[in-house]
Design a protein around this motif. Sequence first.
Motif, short mmCIF file in Angstrom:
data_model
loop_
_atom_site.label_atom_id
_atom_site.label_comp_id
_atom_site.label_asym_id
_atom_site.label_seq_id
_atom_site.Cartn_x
_atom_site.Cartn_y
_atom_site.Cartn_z
N ALA A 3 0.83 -1.20 0.00
CA ALA A 3 0.00 0.00 0.00
C ALA A 3 0.87 1.25 0.00
CB ALA A 3 -0.93 0.00 1.20
N LEU A 4 0.35 2.30 -0.65
CA LEU A 4 1.00 3.60 -0.69
C LEU A 4 0.33 4.54 0.32
CD1 LEU A 4 1.24 4.13 -4.56
CD2 LEU A 4 3.14 3.60 -3.03
N SER A 5 1.07 5.57 0.70
CA SER A 5 0.47 6.59 1.57
C SER A 5 -0.36 7.57 0.75
CB SER A 5 1.57 7.34 2.32
OG SER A 5 2.49 7.95 1.42
N GLY A 6 -0.20 7.57 -0.55
CA GLY A 6 -0.99 8.44 -1.43
C GLY A 6 -0.31 8.56 -2.78
N TRP A 7 -0.88 9.38 -3.65
CA TRP A 7 -0.27 9.63 -4.95
C TRP A 7 -0.84 10.92 -5.51
CZ3 TRP A 7 -3.71 5.73 -3.97
CH2 TRP A 7 -4.95 5.79 -4.61
N GLN A 8 -0.10 11.54 -6.40
CA GLN A 8 -0.53 12.75 -7.08
C GLN A 8 -0.78 12.43 -8.54
OE1 GLN A 8 2.09 16.09 -6.58
NE2 GLN A 8 2.10 15.97 -4.35
N SER A 9 -1.94 12.85 -9.02
CA SER A 9 -2.32 12.60 -10.41
C SER A 9 -3.13 13.77 -10.93
CB SER A 9 -3.14 11.30 -10.51
OG SER A 9 -3.66 11.13 -11.81
N VAL A 10 -3.01 14.03 -12.21
CA VAL A 10 -3.78 15.12 -12.80
C VAL A 10 -5.27 14.83 -12.71
CG1 VAL A 10 -3.73 14.16 -15.14
CG2 VAL A 10 -3.89 16.63 -14.83
N THR A 11 -5.66 13.57 -12.61
CA THR A 11 -7.09 13.23 -12.52
C THR A 11 -7.69 13.65 -11.19
OG1 THR A 11 -6.50 11.01 -11.77
CG2 THR A 11 -6.90 11.30 -14.12
N SER A 12 -6.85 14.00 -10.21
CA SER A 12 -7.39 14.57 -8.97
C SER A 12 -7.96 15.96 -9.21
CB SER A 12 -6.29 14.65 -7.91
OG SER A 12 -5.79 13.37 -7.60
N PHE A 13 -7.51 16.60 -10.26
CA PHE A 13 -7.98 17.95 -10.62
C PHE A 13 -8.91 17.94 -11.82
CE2 PHE A 13 -3.84 18.33 -8.61
CZ PHE A 13 -4.06 19.31 -7.64
N VAL A 14 -8.68 17.02 -12.76
CA VAL A 14 -9.48 16.95 -13.99
C VAL A 14 -9.83 15.49 -14.26
CG1 VAL A 14 -9.62 17.52 -16.43
CG2 VAL A 14 -8.22 18.93 -14.90
N PRO A 15 -11.03 15.05 -13.94
CA PRO A 15 -11.41 13.68 -14.28
C PRO A 15 -11.54 13.51 -15.79
CG PRO A 15 -12.90 14.66 -12.65
CD PRO A 15 -12.08 15.76 -13.23
N SER A 16 -11.53 12.28 -16.23
CA SER A 16 -11.74 12.01 -17.65
C SER A 16 -13.16 12.41 -18.05
CB SER A 16 -11.51 10.54 -17.95
OG SER A 16 -12.52 9.75 -17.31
N VAL A 17 -13.36 12.67 -19.31
CA VAL A 17 -14.70 13.01 -19.81
C VAL A 17 -15.66 11.86 -19.54
CG1 VAL A 17 -16.05 13.51 -21.89
CG2 VAL A 17 -13.82 14.61 -21.55
N ARG A 18 -15.16 10.64 -19.70
CA ARG A 18 -16.02 9.48 -19.44
C ARG A 18 -16.50 9.47 -18.00
NH1 ARG A 18 -13.73 3.51 -20.48
NH2 ARG A 18 -12.44 4.09 -18.68
N GLN A 19 -15.61 9.76 -17.05
CA GLN A 19 -16.00 9.78 -15.64
C GLN A 19 -16.97 10.94 -15.36
OE1 GLN A 19 -15.08 7.53 -12.93
NE2 GLN A 19 -16.93 8.64 -12.34
N GLN A 20 -16.71 12.09 -15.98
CA GLN A 20 -17.60 13.23 -15.79
C GLN A 20 -19.00 12.91 -16.32
OE1 GLN A 20 -15.98 17.25 -16.64
NE2 GLN A 20 -14.02 16.20 -17.05
N GLN A 21 -19.04 12.29 -17.48
CA GLN A 21 -20.34 11.95 -18.04
C GLN A 21 -21.05 10.88 -17.21
OE1 GLN A 21 -19.21 10.90 -22.06
NE2 GLN A 21 -19.42 13.01 -22.79
N ALA A 22 -20.29 9.97 -16.65
CA ALA A 22 -20.89 8.94 -15.78
C ALA A 22 -21.47 9.58 -14.53
CB ALA A 22 -19.84 7.88 -15.42
N ASP A 23 -20.76 10.54 -13.94
CA ASP A 23 -21.27 11.23 -12.77
C ASP A 23 -22.52 12.03 -13.12
OD1 ASP A 23 -19.24 10.22 -11.24
OD2 ASP A 23 -18.01 12.02 -11.27
N HIS A 24 -22.48 12.68 -14.31
CA HIS A 24 -23.65 13.44 -14.75
C HIS A 24 -24.86 12.51 -14.94
CE1 HIS A 24 -26.16 15.91 -17.47
NE2 HIS A 24 -25.59 16.94 -16.87
N ALA A 25 -24.63 11.34 -15.52
CA ALA A 25 -25.71 10.39 -15.73
C ALA A 25 -26.24 9.86 -14.40
CB ALA A 25 -25.22 9.24 -16.60
N LEU A 26 -25.33 9.68 -13.42
CA LEU A 26 -25.77 9.20 -12.11
C LEU A 26 -26.67 10.23 -11.43
CD1 LEU A 26 -25.55 6.99 -9.94
CD2 LEU A 26 -23.50 8.17 -9.08
N LEU A 27 -26.31 11.51 -11.53
CA LEU A 27 -27.15 12.56 -10.96
C LEU A 27 -28.50 12.62 -11.68
CD1 LEU A 27 -24.55 15.45 -10.45
CD2 LEU A 27 -25.75 14.17 -8.66
N ALA A 28 -28.44 12.43 -12.99
CA ALA A 28 -29.70 12.45 -13.75
C ALA A 28 -30.64 11.34 -13.30
CB ALA A 28 -29.39 12.30 -15.24
#
Length: 805
Positions: A520-545
């Motif tokens: 196990a890691l104590s953590g990690w830094q990734s650009v996706t912590s600031f900008v999710p993929s479009v697919r993930q954003q659309q999935a979240d949008h669909a979940l809210l819908a």
Amino acid sequence: MRFASVAWRQWTLRAAWLLLALAAALYCAWRFAGPTPLQTNLLALLPPTEADPVAEEAVDQLARVLGNRAVLLVSSRDAAHAKAAARQLGDTLTASRAFASVTARLPPFDPGRITRFYLPYRFHLLTARDRATLAGSANDPTALHDALAERLYGLPNAGLATSLAEDPFGWLQHWLGALPLAASNLGIEDDLLVAHRGAITSVLVVGTLPGSAYESDVQRGVLRALAHGEAALHAAWPDVSVARTGAVFYAEAARRASERDVHRIGVVSAVGISLLMLWIFRSPRLIVFGLLSTALGILCALAATLLVFGKLHLLTLVFGASLIGEAVDYSIQYFVVYLGARERWAPWRGAREVLPALAVALGTSLLGYAILTFAPFPALKQIACFAIVGIFTAFASVLSLLPSLMTRPARRSPRGLFAVAATSLAKWHAVIGGRRAWGVGLALVIVAVPGWLQLRSDDDIHLLIQRDPSLVAQERAVSAAVGADNSAQFFVVRGATPEDVLERAEALGARLGALQGEAALSGWQSVTSFVPSVRQQQADHALLAARVFADPARLRALLGEAGFRDDVAQAWPAAWAQSGAAVLHVDDWLREPWSQPFRHLWLGRSSSTPGAFAAVVLPQGVSSANEAALAALARTLPGVSFVDKAASVSRLFGAYRQDGAIWLAGALALVLALLMLRYGWRAAFAVALPVCLAIGVTLAVFGYAQVRINLFNLLALMLVLGVGANYAVFLREGALRAAADIGAVWTGVLLSAATTLLSFGMLGMSSMPALKSFGATLSLGIMVAVLLAPIGMSAGMLPAQGRKT
């Protein structure tokens, strides 16, 4: 008429060499007058090691981004003193103009800017916890009611906050709270970045360099400004200490140590060689001519290396200083003929007499250095270029310039010394030469075998680079206070589009989060912590819908029951209706000023691989316990590679070390072929036997002494072959010359070995571990090679030559 022709030839040669020296000197002066051509970047020593060129590009880009900062930590047991001292240090460094910018006091920043940036995308951004809650709300009718109640009546959020009207359920606020904006021990106090460790208060001061950390002018400016700033701090607050870290400090320490090595090795070699030659030849004139030939070789080598490579690495410069001992060998052999001829001296005939010996010696030396060009390390290619040009120039100057300068016979000759040398050679040859040679060789092999069986290797990259211990201690202090992980390992994620990169980085993040136990890691830094993929954003949008906005009447009733005004209950669903196309992209985030500390996570379009985009994921808490698991995980994901530059170079060290035996055998075959062309096969084996035994004895000594060998030991053995073979060649060629004084020849061989040992032996005092390996191997190998050199003479040569003494 003939005298005039000879004089014209002499002056023509002198003028030609003078013009060559002037051209080389002027070129070197011009290069050093501008931005320094000295390369102090330790990473420049290392070859590309990653199979993926995008990964290698990531290594370079991260080194550039992180290398242009100087990080200072001002600490004291008195918090007020630490803060005041940090402010003063920041002002002092800013006024010095040694930095492009200095950050001690934080500029005014409105945290609401981050909130306003993400607000248009709030219906596409969900944390993993909120995503799970919404996904389970189909079976839990009270889930939305509970989420709304928690938002209204829960404890206030200490991080980035959103208004109830724009984020009634707090989902955006949860997203903002998960941003890794403060992944360290630092907090903001009085507009300063402050860390508390027990009774110690530390304040961070960061300077951005005005140029490369490896430019000597930048280094001097930074060190001068920092020394002035620290002196002022200690005068005002004696209890305050300053720790520093950054590439600029390591580069400056490496440059300073290398310059010290160059001066020490160059001066000691030149003085030592001069004293040895003065003791043997008793002629200051010959010393001047010998050093002149050597200086021409080094000057032309320096100019050629700068011309070919554009930069001169410190490793090359230090090694070049040790080349004095080898380059002077050619002039020593010429001086031996000069002193042996006495009143029969004819300069051009002397050059012709020594030509066969120098030509064979040059060929073996060039072969040894030429093999270095096949090594993967840029600095070794530079060393090979420097040495090849240097010894060839010295060779040419001995055969053309020295005859034009040494036109008169020697006034005195050390005949007594030569006679003693001839007697000692005869006695030593009787012990190891003739028919006894193969018995001596067999005995040495028998003694060496147990040492060979004890040989062990160590391919650690730190054999190449040794960091200043005081700077390492300060770096650890800074890391401990800040709470940052300085691990050099990271993941590179690549794809054909930015979206591919983000999706693969999210998949990597999910797998990293699932690691358990020691992996196990104590953590990690990734650009996706600031900008999710479009697919993930659309999935979240669909979940809210599906879970929130599918029943507008129920949603309005829920908001009304919670006490929201009608206009708010109407406005929030209306904003949802207009949010379908509001997708967040990386370029939007990169344009925000507050993203600057994290932009290195996004590499963008690759310059080395057309049609490829890349990002890095920086793991935190990498250790020997989980490193293998991380590397194995990367191999299971498409487009993901685990980069560990140090381990990659160490593996390359090992691979080339294993190939070194093949290189050495091939080089020996080529040397034998060269010797056969000159002497025939039987004599060639006899001439090659001393250096072969020298290589075997050197390896055996390392085995007995439990010295772990590495690539640089093997490469040094190549040079032992190239340089050590010269002594048997010089001795045999001297014995073949009809008018030669064998005592003078043996004296010259011993003097050549002594000067080479003096120069290469000084490498053992270098601050660079790689050069220490070179120096130790070369010194031992050359010492054995010269002691066994008489084996290369046939039994019938010595008496005939001995009667001439």
